[in-house]
Design an enzyme around this catalytic site. Structure first.
Site, PDB file in Angstrom:
ATOM      1  N   TYR A 192      29.055  49.034  57.091  1.00 28.61           N
ATOM      2  CA  TYR A 192      27.727  49.147  57.572  1.00 28.61           C
ATOM      3  C   TYR A 192      27.040  48.463  58.684  1.00 28.61           C
ATOM      4  CZ  TYR A 192      25.186  45.292  55.644  1.00 28.61           C
ATOM      5  OH  TYR A 192      24.677  43.919  55.438  1.00 28.61           O
ATOM      6  N   GLU A 235      26.549  30.651  57.028  1.00 26.74           N
ATOM      7  CA  GLU A 235      25.586  31.208  57.559  1.00 26.74           C
ATOM      8  C   GLU A 235      24.255  31.475  56.329  1.00 26.74           C
ATOM      9  OE1 GLU A 235      26.853  35.255  58.183  1.00 26.74           O
ATOM     10  OE2 GLU A 235      28.072  35.289  56.835  1.00 26.74           O
TER      11      GLU A 235
END
Ligand code: PMP
Length: 289
Positions: free
Chosen positions: A30, A176
């Site tokens: 996506y 992250e």
């Protein structure tokens, strides 16, 4: 109004068969693309990353970049709001359940749009809190895969304690956030973890580093240790929907003086200026030039 496999329709009318491999295996990728003043922001970069994700799962891109651009423009036009975020999702299609790739099966392509709201002013002024957790995801985090269960579980740890984000640490180093990239500021230097298969190459991460270069902001791209995160003067979070946000509390302890710092304020202003340039119709996007 959404786009599904060649048709536009209200989202309530959109259905996919239960044998879709996205539903059965999480077999798809996506993208999330912000559109400001109805113009997709950094579209060329997002489409490059989409291609990288598709290559990563060995799925052919069903459209050319020009086709994607046309489709996204149509979705934007059919939805409310000057600022929207586009969610684009491709799966390996519908087939009898079997791990092996199906042959000659068209992919499922879905695009939806939602209003894009700026982050709450209260969090920009007062800062947000984050927690840390061990990064237990797979080792192809550079692929924007729809199978997000680890990210969902990691983000929920933050939600459970009313924090904004979970910052991930793998083997003692920052990777992250569960749904964002993370920068650290130490002694006035902006530190960014290097891109690798262990993190998503954020489009906003790139903008921040480009702004640092263009404005002579001292910065280093290198591994950031857990100790450096815990003793940071500032921690910054970036994503396409959250832009740049200050993290002022980590694991319930203050970051710096628990106030958004100078680096955040500077980069936030620069980011807003950069967006305004984009909205005036200039596209300062290196990938498209
Ligand atoms: N890392 C992860 C895991 C994410 O989900 C996101 C948000 N899509 C990001 C980083 C930030 O990427 P971007 O700036 O392209 O939104």
């Amino acid at each position: 109004m959404i786009y599904l496999n060649g048709k536009f329709m209200p989202i309530e009318e959109a259905y996919i068969p239960v044998l879709d491999r996205g539903f059965i295996f999480g077999d798809g990728v996506y993208e999330v693309i912000p559109a400001y003043s109805r113009k997709p922001f950094r579209l060329a970069r997002h489409l490059n990353r989409l291609q990288h994700s598709l290559d990563g799962i060995r799925l052919q891109n069903p459209f050319s970049d020009k086709d994607w651009e046309n489709l996204l423009e149509q979705v934007i036009a059919k939805n409310e709001g000057e600022d929207q975020y586009l969610y684009l999702h491709i799966t390996r299609g519908v087939a009898k359940r079997d791990h092996a790739f199906p042959v000659d099966v068209p992919p499922t392509v879905f695009i939806m749009s939602n209003p894009l709201l700026p982050p709450p002013a209260q969090l920009l002024v007062g800062g947000a809190s984050a927690i840390t957790a061990v990064d237990n995801r797979w080792i192809r985090c550079d692929v924007k895969a729809i199978s997000l269960l680890p990210n969902v579980l990691l983000r929920q740890l933050a939600v459970d304690v009313h924090a904004l984000e979970t910052i991930l640490i793998r083997d003692g180093f920052l990777t992250e956030g569960a749904a964002s990239n993370i920068f650290v500021v130490k002694n006035k230097v902006l530190l960014a973890p290097p891109k690798s298969h262990l993190m998503l190459p954020g489009i906003t991460y790139d903008v921040v580093l480009e702004l640092a270069v263009a404005n002579q902001i001292p910065h280093e791209i290198r591994e950031i240790s857990e100790t450096e995160i815990r003793t940071a003067d500032e921690i910054l979070l970036t994503s396409s929907t959250k832009e740049i946000m200050p993290i002022t509390s980590l694991d319930s302890k203050p970051v710096g003086n628990r106030k958004p710092g100078k680096m955040f304020t500077r980069l936030y202003m620069l980011y807003q200026q950069y967006k305004a340039t984009h909205m005036r119709g200039h596209f300062p996007d290196a990938a498209s030039s």
